[in-house]
Write a protein that holds these residues in place. Structure first.
Motif, PDB file in Angstrom:
ATOM      1  N   LEU A 127       0.827  -1.203   0.000  1.00 20.84           N
ATOM      2  CA  LEU A 127       0.000   0.000   0.000  1.00 20.84           C
ATOM      3  C   LEU A 127       0.866   1.259   0.000  1.00 20.84           C
ATOM      4  N   SER A 128       1.970   1.215   0.725  1.00 25.62           N
ATOM      5  CA  SER A 128       2.895   2.347   0.732  1.00 25.62           C
ATOM      6  C   SER A 128       3.484   2.574  -0.650  1.00 25.62           C
ATOM      7  N   LEU A 129       3.860   1.497  -1.312  1.00 23.82           N
ATOM      8  CA  LEU A 129       4.416   1.636  -2.667  1.00 23.82           C
ATOM      9  C   LEU A 129       3.379   2.166  -3.650  1.00 23.82           C
ATOM     10  N   MET A 130       2.117   1.742  -3.485  1.00 20.23           N
ATOM     11  CA  MET A 130       1.055   2.286  -4.337  1.00 20.23           C
ATOM     12  C   MET A 130       0.847   3.771  -4.064  1.00 20.23           C
ATOM     13  N   GLY A 131       0.946   4.163  -2.800  1.00 22.70           N
ATOM     14  CA  GLY A 131       0.840   5.580  -2.460  1.00 22.70           C
ATOM     15  C   GLY A 131       1.977   6.383  -3.054  1.00 22.70           C
ATOM     16  N   ILE A 132       3.182   5.838  -3.000  1.00 15.52           N
ATOM     17  CA  ILE A 132       4.334   6.515  -3.602  1.00 15.52           C
ATOM     18  C   ILE A 132       4.134   6.659  -5.105  1.00 15.52           C
ATOM     19  N   LEU A 133       3.614   5.619  -5.750  1.00 15.52           N
ATOM     20  CA  LEU A 133       3.353   5.691  -7.189  1.00 15.52           C
ATOM     21  C   LEU A 133       2.309   6.757  -7.508  1.00 15.52           C
ATOM     22  N   ALA A 134       1.218   6.791  -6.747  1.00 15.67           N
ATOM     23  CA  ALA A 134       0.158   7.772  -6.996  1.00 15.67           C
ATOM     24  C   ALA A 134       0.667   9.196  -6.796  1.00 15.67           C
TER      25      ALA A 134
END
Length: 155
Positions: A127-134
């Motif tokens: 989820l953190s990596l998805m947040g970083i991507l967004a």
């Protein structure tokens, strides 16, 4: 009332509601941290870096919301092509990078905590990596908006 004014008013309301959500999160974070420290006293010292990252995230997100609100005000007043708009976009981009760094630090803290507790951190880290991507996509969009504005102001 024209369509542009309705759109900017709607976006301002959404920004205000997001600001209220961030404020609520800031109020409830210590309560949640105290409850977690009572349940898991052996890992309570990991809450300090987590809270620092969480409050840093909330502060930078609130700054971003304020700058976006100012930018929408400039658009409403037909002052979108001004140095103030460019400055607001620059601050938004810097805040986006700060949020990326804070999420990354939080992920590292979570990974270290998972080694101590033998938990699986795959879900929160993904989820953190998805947040970083967004947020990276958002920062790229702000950069794309910033370049023509800067070129127009330089002329």
């Amino acid at each position: 009332m024209n369509v542009q004014r309705v759109s900017t008013t709607f976006l301002k309301i959404m920004i205000f509601l997001a600001g209220l959500a961030v404020l609520a999160l800031c109020i409830w974070l210590p309560v949640i941290a105290i409850k977690d420290a009572k349940v898991h006293p052996d890992t309570a010292y990991f809450l300090i870096p987590f809270l620092i990252c969480a409050y840093g995230f909330c502060i930078t997100f609130a700054i971003t919301l304020y700058q976006a609100f100012k930018l929408l005000t400039y658009v409403e007043r037909n002052n979108a092509y001004t140095k103030q708009s460019l400055k607001a976009l620059q601050i938004i981009k810097k805040c986006a990078f700060a949020v990326i760094v804070l999420i990354f630090i939080g992920s590292i803290t979570l990974k270290i905590l998972s080694k101590v507790t033998n938990d699986d951190p795959a879900g929160p880290i993904s989820l953190s990596l998805m947040g970083i991507l967004a947020i990276s996509i958002f920062a790229a969009i702000v950069d794309v908006l910033q370049k023509p504005l800067k070129n127009k102001l330089d002329k």
